[in-house]
Design a protein around this motif. Sequence first.
Motif, PDB file in Angstrom:
ATOM      1  N   SER A   1     -12.459  13.891   3.949  1.00  0.00           N
ATOM      2  CA  SER A   1     -11.086  14.316   4.204  1.00  0.00           C
ATOM      3  C   SER A   1     -10.339  13.423   5.174  1.00  0.00           C
ATOM      4  O   SER A   1      -9.119  13.570   5.326  1.00  0.00           O
ATOM      5  CB  SER A   1     -11.067  15.757   4.716  1.00  0.00           C
ATOM      6  N   TYR A   2     -11.018  12.515   5.843  1.00  0.00           N
ATOM      7  CA  TYR A   2     -10.307  11.576   6.713  1.00  0.00           C
ATOM      8  C   TYR A   2      -9.614  10.485   5.899  1.00  0.00           C
ATOM      9  O   TYR A   2      -8.878   9.670   6.447  1.00  0.00           O
ATOM     10  CB  TYR A   2     -11.247  10.953   7.739  1.00  0.00           C
ATOM     11  N   ASN A   3      -9.849  10.454   4.585  1.00  0.00           N
ATOM     12  CA  ASN A   3      -9.189   9.499   3.690  1.00  0.00           C
ATOM     13  C   ASN A   3      -8.192  10.207   2.786  1.00  0.00           C
ATOM     14  O   ASN A   3      -8.359  11.389   2.468  1.00  0.00           O
ATOM     15  CB  ASN A   3     -10.213   8.793   2.788  1.00  0.00           C
ATOM     16  N   ALA A   4      -7.183   9.479   2.361  1.00  0.00           N
ATOM     17  CA  ALA A   4      -6.268   9.940   1.311  1.00  0.00           C
ATOM     18  C   ALA A   4      -6.115   8.810   0.301  1.00  0.00           C
ATOM     19  O   ALA A   4      -6.350   7.629   0.611  1.00  0.00           O
ATOM     20  CB  ALA A   4      -4.910  10.321   1.882  1.00  0.00           C
ATOM     21  N   TYR A   5      -5.728   9.171  -0.918  1.00  0.00           N
ATOM     22  CA  TYR A   5      -5.632   8.182  -1.992  1.00  0.00           C
ATOM     23  C   TYR A   5      -4.362   7.355  -1.859  1.00  0.00           C
ATOM     24  O   TYR A   5      -3.286   7.872  -1.530  1.00  0.00           O
ATOM     25  CB  TYR A   5      -5.676   8.873  -3.347  1.00  0.00           C
ATOM     26  N   VAL A   6      -4.515   6.076  -2.130  1.00  0.00           N
ATOM     27  CA  VAL A   6      -3.427   5.128  -1.946  1.00  0.00           C
ATOM     28  C   VAL A   6      -3.464   4.097  -3.070  1.00  0.00           C
ATOM     29  O   VAL A   6      -4.534   3.725  -3.556  1.00  0.00           O
ATOM     30  CB  VAL A   6      -3.528   4.450  -0.556  1.00  0.00           C
ATOM     31  N   PHE A   7      -2.293   3.657  -3.489  1.00  0.00           N
ATOM     32  CA  PHE A   7      -2.111   2.633  -4.513  1.00  0.00           C
ATOM     33  C   PHE A   7      -1.868   1.317  -3.793  1.00  0.00           C
ATOM     34  O   PHE A   7      -0.931   1.210  -2.996  1.00  0.00           O
ATOM     35  CB  PHE A   7      -0.920   3.036  -5.377  1.00  0.00           C
ATOM     36  N   ILE A   8      -2.730   0.321  -3.995  1.00  0.00           N
ATOM     37  CA  ILE A   8      -2.560  -0.948  -3.298  1.00  0.00           C
ATOM     38  C   ILE A   8      -2.456  -2.095  -4.295  1.00  0.00           C
ATOM     39  O   ILE A   8      -2.910  -1.994  -5.423  1.00  0.00           O
ATOM     40  CB  ILE A   8      -3.713  -1.225  -2.312  1.00  0.00           C
ATOM     41  N   PHE A   9      -1.843  -3.183  -3.857  1.00  0.00           N
ATOM     42  CA  PHE A   9      -1.769  -4.365  -4.713  1.00  0.00           C
ATOM     43  C   PHE A   9      -1.662  -5.636  -3.888  1.00  0.00           C
ATOM     44  O   PHE A   9      -1.196  -5.650  -2.751  1.00  0.00           O
ATOM     45  CB  PHE A   9      -0.594  -4.273  -5.689  1.00  0.00           C
ATOM     46  N   TYR A  10      -2.166  -6.707  -4.492  1.00  0.00           N
ATOM     47  CA  TYR A  10      -1.930  -8.082  -4.074  1.00  0.00           C
ATOM     48  C   TYR A  10      -1.238  -8.779  -5.251  1.00  0.00           C
ATOM     49  O   TYR A  10      -0.816  -8.132  -6.205  1.00  0.00           O
ATOM     50  CB  TYR A  10      -3.242  -8.777  -3.714  1.00  0.00           C
ATOM     51  N   ASP A  11      -1.179 -10.102  -5.212  1.00  0.00           N
ATOM     52  CA  ASP A  11      -0.529 -10.799  -6.313  1.00  0.00           C
ATOM     53  C   ASP A  11      -1.360 -10.743  -7.590  1.00  0.00           C
ATOM     54  O   ASP A  11      -0.817 -10.773  -8.688  1.00  0.00           O
ATOM     55  CB  ASP A  11      -0.212 -12.252  -5.939  1.00  0.00           C
TER      56      ASP A  11
ATOM     57  N   GLY B   1       0.844  -1.199   0.000  1.00  0.00           N
ATOM     58  CA  GLY B   1       0.000   0.000   0.000  1.00  0.00           C
ATOM     59  C   GLY B   1       0.869   1.235   0.000  1.00  0.00           C
ATOM     60  O   GLY B   1       1.662   1.437   0.927  1.00  0.00           O
ATOM     61  N   TYR B   2       0.748   2.062  -1.041  1.00  0.00           N
ATOM     62  CA  TYR B   2       1.634   3.215  -1.235  1.00  0.00           C
ATOM     63  C   TYR B   2       0.808   4.500  -1.297  1.00  0.00           C
ATOM     64  O   TYR B   2      -0.042   4.673  -2.167  1.00  0.00           O
ATOM     65  CB  TYR B   2       2.446   3.037  -2.528  1.00  0.00           C
ATOM     66  N   TRP B   3       1.083   5.404  -0.351  1.00  0.00           N
ATOM     67  CA  TRP B   3       0.355   6.672  -0.287  1.00  0.00           C
ATOM     68  C   TRP B   3       0.633   7.546  -1.504  1.00  0.00           C
ATOM     69  O   TRP B   3       1.753   7.580  -2.020  1.00  0.00           O
ATOM     70  CB  TRP B   3       0.757   7.475   0.942  1.00  0.00           C
ATOM     71  N   THR B   4      -0.384   8.282  -1.918  1.00  0.00           N
ATOM     72  CA  THR B   4      -0.183   9.474  -2.739  1.00  0.00           C
ATOM     73  C   THR B   4      -0.226  10.677  -1.815  1.00  0.00           C
ATOM     74  O   THR B   4      -0.539  10.553  -0.622  1.00  0.00           O
ATOM     75  CB  THR B   4      -1.278   9.611  -3.821  1.00  0.00           C
ATOM     76  N   SER B   5       0.041  11.846  -2.361  1.00  0.00           N
ATOM     77  CA  SER B   5       0.008  13.068  -1.545  1.00  0.00           C
ATOM     78  C   SER B   5      -1.350  13.752  -1.582  1.00  0.00           C
ATOM     79  O   SER B   5      -1.511  14.847  -1.048  1.00  0.00           O
ATOM     80  CB  SER B   5       1.071  14.053  -2.046  1.00  0.00           C
ATOM     81  N   THR B   6      -2.349  13.096  -2.170  1.00  0.00           N
ATOM     82  CA  THR B   6      -3.640  13.723  -2.445  1.00  0.00           C
ATOM     83  C   THR B   6      -4.701  13.266  -1.452  1.00  0.00           C
ATOM     84  O   THR B   6      -4.939  12.063  -1.293  1.00  0.00           O
ATOM     85  CB  THR B   6      -4.104  13.382  -3.876  1.00  0.00           C
ATOM     86  N   VAL B   7      -5.333  14.226  -0.803  1.00  0.00           N
ATOM     87  CA  VAL B   7      -6.415  13.924   0.138  1.00  0.00           C
ATOM     88  C   VAL B   7      -7.727  13.768  -0.624  1.00  0.00           C
ATOM     89  O   VAL B   7      -7.898  14.322  -1.719  1.00  0.00           O
ATOM     90  CB  VAL B   7      -6.522  15.032   1.207  1.00  0.00           C
ATOM     91  N   ASN B   8      -8.643  13.001  -0.062  1.00  0.00           N
ATOM     92  CA  ASN B   8      -9.976  12.864  -0.645  1.00  0.00           C
ATOM     93  C   ASN B   8     -10.781  14.118  -0.299  1.00  0.00           C
ATOM     94  O   ASN B   8     -11.001  14.422   0.872  1.00  0.00           O
ATOM     95  CB  ASN B   8     -10.662  11.616  -0.086  1.00  0.00           C
ATOM     96  N   SER B   9     -11.227  14.833  -1.313  1.00  0.00           N
ATOM     97  CA  SER B   9     -11.895  16.114  -1.084  1.00  0.00           C
ATOM     98  C   SER B   9     -13.316  15.958  -0.560  1.00  0.00           C
ATOM     99  O   SER B   9     -13.895  16.916  -0.037  1.00  0.00           O
ATOM    100  CB  SER B   9     -11.913  16.938  -2.375  1.00  0.00           C
ATOM    101  N   VAL B  10     -13.894  14.765  -0.688  1.00  0.00           N
ATOM    102  CA  VAL B  10     -15.249  14.526  -0.182  1.00  0.00           C
ATOM    103  C   VAL B  10     -15.213  14.047   1.260  1.00  0.00           C
ATOM    104  O   VAL B  10     -15.937  14.546   2.125  1.00  0.00           O
ATOM    105  CB  VAL B  10     -15.985  13.500  -1.070  1.00  0.00           C
TER     106      VAL B  10
ATOM    107  N   VAL C   1       5.692   4.683   1.417  1.00  0.00           N
ATOM    108  CA  VAL C   1       5.825   5.869   0.565  1.00  0.00           C
ATOM    109  C   VAL C   1       6.959   5.617  -0.416  1.00  0.00           C
ATOM    110  O   VAL C   1       8.052   5.208  -0.015  1.00  0.00           O
ATOM    111  CB  VAL C   1       6.118   7.140   1.388  1.00  0.00           C
ATOM    112  N   ARG C   2       6.683   5.859  -1.695  1.00  0.00           N
ATOM    113  CA  ARG C   2       7.730   5.816  -2.735  1.00  0.00           C
ATOM    114  C   ARG C   2       7.820   7.205  -3.327  1.00  0.00           C
ATOM    115  O   ARG C   2       6.863   7.709  -3.913  1.00  0.00           O
ATOM    116  CB  ARG C   2       7.394   4.779  -3.806  1.00  0.00           C
ATOM    117  N   ALA C   3       8.975   7.834  -3.212  1.00  0.00           N
ATOM    118  CA  ALA C   3       9.158   9.231  -3.570  1.00  0.00           C
ATOM    119  C   ALA C   3       9.357   9.433  -5.074  1.00  0.00           C
ATOM    120  O   ALA C   3       9.730   8.512  -5.806  1.00  0.00           O
ATOM    121  CB  ALA C   3      10.347   9.806  -2.811  1.00  0.00           C
ATOM    122  N   VAL C   4       9.138  10.680  -5.502  1.00  0.00           N
ATOM    123  CA  VAL C   4       9.391  11.072  -6.883  1.00  0.00           C
ATOM    124  C   VAL C   4      10.237  12.345  -6.931  1.00  0.00           C
ATOM    125  O   VAL C   4      10.347  13.089  -5.954  1.00  0.00           O
ATOM    126  CB  VAL C   4       8.067  11.316  -7.661  1.00  0.00           C
TER     127      VAL C   4
END
Length: 239
Positions: free
Chosen positions: A208-218, A197-206, A234-237
């Motif tokens: 706000s207790y959530n933020a967007y995240v990239f997740i994966f399984y196999d 599970g990898y965070w983005t820097s973007t909050v959910n505007s609807v 966190v994976r930086a850019v």
Amino acid sequence: MKRFCVYMMPILSLFCVVSCSNEGDDKEVNHYGENMSASVSGEIDGYGYVDLGLSVKWATCNVGATQPLEYGDLFSWGETQAKGLYKWSTYKWCKGDFDQLTKYCDSVQYGKVDNIGVLMSEDDAATVNMGESWRTPTLKEMTELVKGCDWAWSDNFNGKGIAGQVGVSKVNGNVIFLPAAGYSNGTEIIDKGSYGGYWTSTVNSVNSYNAYVFIFYDHQISGFNYYRSDGRSVRAVLN
């Protein structure tokens, strides 16, 4: 042979990659990466990066790690240090619960709207731990990464026994590896070795207790939004 199909969810502006199989078995997984290494294009502030031919360059390892095969640290969204308990009661940007946020509030339900929808540098785990050249990717940049690479799961990346998703750039063939470091919503790290599970820097505007995240399984890569208090990678850019 299994392939990964990429599509967007336009209503939620989320990305989603799901595994697809001609045989109809959605649990079949295409494995590769056992004899591959993560690409390194250069180094900034002592940290390697890979150029995937996208709008930003990506770090080769997670925040808190020194090389691609290390898991690194887990962070609550908007916090810059790992900790022992990932709960709302210990979350920096609230007063003890999800409905008492004190920063990054883009919803009128909190009685406060600060219109800060993306992490500020002082609250960015990538910037604070790796240097001012680095930052957490936005939702748009993470979506570009997902769509810009062909993805497959590896149980044994580079023959080192570490599992995760391997992305091969559709633009230039360079390789990025994202280890399955697990996540935490308490004191324990959950699903290490089978989930990332990898965070983005973007909050959910609807909500706000959530933020967007990239997740994966196999067998699946998805874009969701989760509680900011959870501990995730966190994976930086680089710009």
